[in-house]
Design a protein around this motif. Structure first.
Motif, PDB file in Angstrom:
ATOM      1  N   THR A 164       0.785  -1.206  -0.024  1.00 46.51           N
ATOM      2  CA  THR A 164      -0.107  -0.051   0.042  1.00 46.51           C
ATOM      3  C   THR A 164       0.813   1.180   0.035  1.00 46.51           C
ATOM      4  O   THR A 164       0.315   2.204  -0.526  1.00 46.51           O
ATOM      5  CB  THR A 164      -0.906   0.017   1.180  1.00 46.51           C
ATOM      6  N   VAL A 165       2.084   1.118   0.465  1.00 44.17           N
ATOM      7  CA  VAL A 165       3.166   2.293   0.765  1.00 44.17           C
ATOM      8  C   VAL A 165       4.451   2.387   0.113  1.00 44.17           C
ATOM      9  O   VAL A 165       4.913   3.149  -0.566  1.00 44.17           O
ATOM     10  CB  VAL A 165       2.957   2.780   2.151  1.00 44.17           C
ATOM     11  N   GLY A 166       4.949   1.038   0.427  1.00 45.58           N
ATOM     12  CA  GLY A 166       6.298   0.923   0.177  1.00 45.58           C
ATOM     13  C   GLY A 166       6.553   0.997  -1.233  1.00 45.58           C
ATOM     14  O   GLY A 166       7.909   1.345  -1.685  1.00 45.58           O
ATOM     15  N   ALA A 202      11.713   4.048   1.511  1.00 43.76           N
ATOM     16  CA  ALA A 202      12.196   4.558   2.865  1.00 43.76           C
ATOM     17  C   ALA A 202      11.435   4.470   3.938  1.00 43.76           C
ATOM     18  O   ALA A 202      11.619   4.169   5.014  1.00 43.76           O
ATOM     19  CB  ALA A 202      12.533   6.207   2.691  1.00 43.76           C
ATOM     20  N   VAL A 203       9.958   4.790   3.838  1.00 47.60           N
ATOM     21  CA  VAL A 203       8.912   4.494   4.718  1.00 47.60           C
ATOM     22  C   VAL A 203       9.019   2.969   5.075  1.00 47.60           C
ATOM     23  O   VAL A 203       9.032   2.660   6.209  1.00 47.60           O
ATOM     24  CB  VAL A 203       7.483   4.904   4.284  1.00 47.60           C
ATOM     25  N   PHE A 249       9.531   1.253   8.763  1.00 51.85           N
ATOM     26  CA  PHE A 249       8.625   0.301   9.229  1.00 51.85           C
ATOM     27  C   PHE A 249       9.072  -0.958   9.710  1.00 51.85           C
ATOM     28  O   PHE A 249       8.635  -1.536  10.522  1.00 51.85           O
ATOM     29  CB  PHE A 249       7.270   0.185   8.396  1.00 51.85           C
ATOM     30  N   ARG A 250       9.906  -1.712   8.635  1.00 49.77           N
ATOM     31  CA  ARG A 250      10.286  -2.842   8.942  1.00 49.77           C
ATOM     32  C   ARG A 250      11.299  -3.031  10.230  1.00 49.77           C
ATOM     33  O   ARG A 250      11.196  -3.710  10.941  1.00 49.77           O
ATOM     34  CB  ARG A 250      11.137  -3.365   7.469  1.00 49.77           C
ATOM     35  N   ALA A 251      12.047  -1.918  10.285  1.00 49.74           N
ATOM     36  CA  ALA A 251      13.080  -1.751  11.425  1.00 49.74           C
ATOM     37  C   ALA A 251      12.104  -1.573  12.708  1.00 49.74           C
ATOM     38  O   ALA A 251      12.502  -2.417  13.837  1.00 49.74           O
ATOM     39  CB  ALA A 251      13.662  -0.679  11.601  1.00 49.74           C
ATOM     40  N   LEU A 252      11.026  -0.951  12.634  1.00 46.55           N
ATOM     41  CA  LEU A 252      10.082  -0.915  13.905  1.00 46.55           C
ATOM     42  C   LEU A 252       9.403  -2.242  14.291  1.00 46.55           C
ATOM     43  O   LEU A 252       9.341  -2.664  15.563  1.00 46.55           O
ATOM     44  CB  LEU A 252       8.768   0.122  13.585  1.00 46.55           C
TER      45      LEU A 252
END
Length: 320
Positions: free
Chosen positions: A187-189, A194-195, A199-202
């Motif tokens: 939906t975003v990536g 970069a988002v 988000f993956r790191a989070l």
């Protein structure tokens, strides 16, 4: 997807009762186990037990004490039924008839079939979707995460131990988080890499903290339940909102919408907590069986969507 959160609701509820259910609190059960252990689980009697125990039982980790608990469970169930009482639970679980070394045969087989369905659909996906598709690697990674979760679900229902229980919980949580990641990428990536990286790191940090707390500090069933239900709801709402927004433009997303709705509907089966039919088939096993075609449908959506994205990216490349 979100259905894994529903599964964790039942698991957490059962585990919270595991330290004391009606059946294992009965004096007749406790006395039976104590007497059985004294007679069979030490000295020469223990050697005799080990000599006659089938090799597959010992390899699966079934001990003399486990066997005593199993036999005494059925003694207690028999007394309950003779006196017209309802079947009790033992250590947070209904009594199941053991088959070979399978503690919960129906759920173990159903978990295996879910994993097999995921493997078949993964092979199909890799056959029909070129690796150049923008979602290819994310979808393949999700398939492997799902396969790993179904493997541990099969192991857990085959032999319930502290290790297999934790692995089943943690791998189920990983599937939910990876489904959210998959949704974020889709939906975003694709427009904002970069988002997705942030988000993956989070998500990795959340998983690490979650597993570390439950493993090293305290296995809190209540916290685990709340955490997974919250994540599952985010996963469900995100996927469903995206599907509703794009259903007119992308007809294949209706498959995804059906999957989300089916998983929520089928999760109601977990509320039907009844003694196993024929001492094998309970609500949890029925839920596992019912999710097999749902996984097939979801991977079918991923295949259609990946091919659509590939076609779209190729068209843009030609225009450039």
């Amino acid at each position: 997807m979100a259905g894994r959160a529903a599964r964790l609701v039942l698991l957490a509820g059962a585990a919270a009762l595991a330290s004391g259910s009606q059946g294992d609190r009965e004096p007749v059960y406790r006395d039976c186990v104590l007497q059985c252990e004294e007679q069979n689980c030490s000295g020469g009697a223990l050697n005799h037990f080990r000599s006659r125990q089938p090799i597959y039982m010992s390899l699966a980790g079934w001990t003399c004490r486990d066997d005593c608990k199993y036999e005494c469970m059925w003694v207690t169930v028999g007394l309950y039924l003779q006196e017209g009482h309802k079947v009790p639970q033992f250590h947070g679980k209904w009594p199941f008839s053991r088959f070979l070394f399978f503690q919960e045969p129906a759920s173990a087989v159903a978990s295996f079939l879910n994993g097999l369905a995921s493997l078949v659909m993964l092979c199909r996906y890799r056959t029909f979707v070129p690796a150049s598709s923008p979602m290819y690697h994310t979808c393949v990674a999700f398939a492997w995460v799902s396969l790993n979760a179904w493997f541990w679900s099969t192991v857990f229902h085959t032999r319930d131990t502290d290790l297999t229980e934790k692995m089943d919980y943690f791998c189920a949580s990983t599937v939910i988080l990876h489904s959210i990641y998959l949704c974020c990428v889709r939906t975003v990536g694709l427009q904002h890499p970069a988002v997705v990286s942030a988000f993956r790191a989070l998500l990795l940090l959340m998983l690490t903290v979650h597993v570390s707390y439950l493993s090293l500090i305290r296995f809190d069933y209540g916290y685990n339940l709340v955490a997974n239900v919250a994540i599952g709801l985010v996963n469900m709402v995100w996927w469903l909102a995206w599907c509703l927004w794009n259903q007119q433009r992308l007809p294949h997303v209706r498959k995804c919408m059906v999957v989300v709705l089916l998983l929520q509907g089928l999760s109601l089966l977990e509320l039907l907590d009844f003694p196993p039919l024929f001492w094998v088939l309970d609500a949890h096993a029925i839920w596992h069986i019912s999710t097999i075609p749902v996984h097939v449908l979801f991977f079918s959506f991923l295949e259609d969507d990946s091919l659509y994205l590939l076609k779209e990216s190729e068209a843009k490349f030609k225009l450039d």
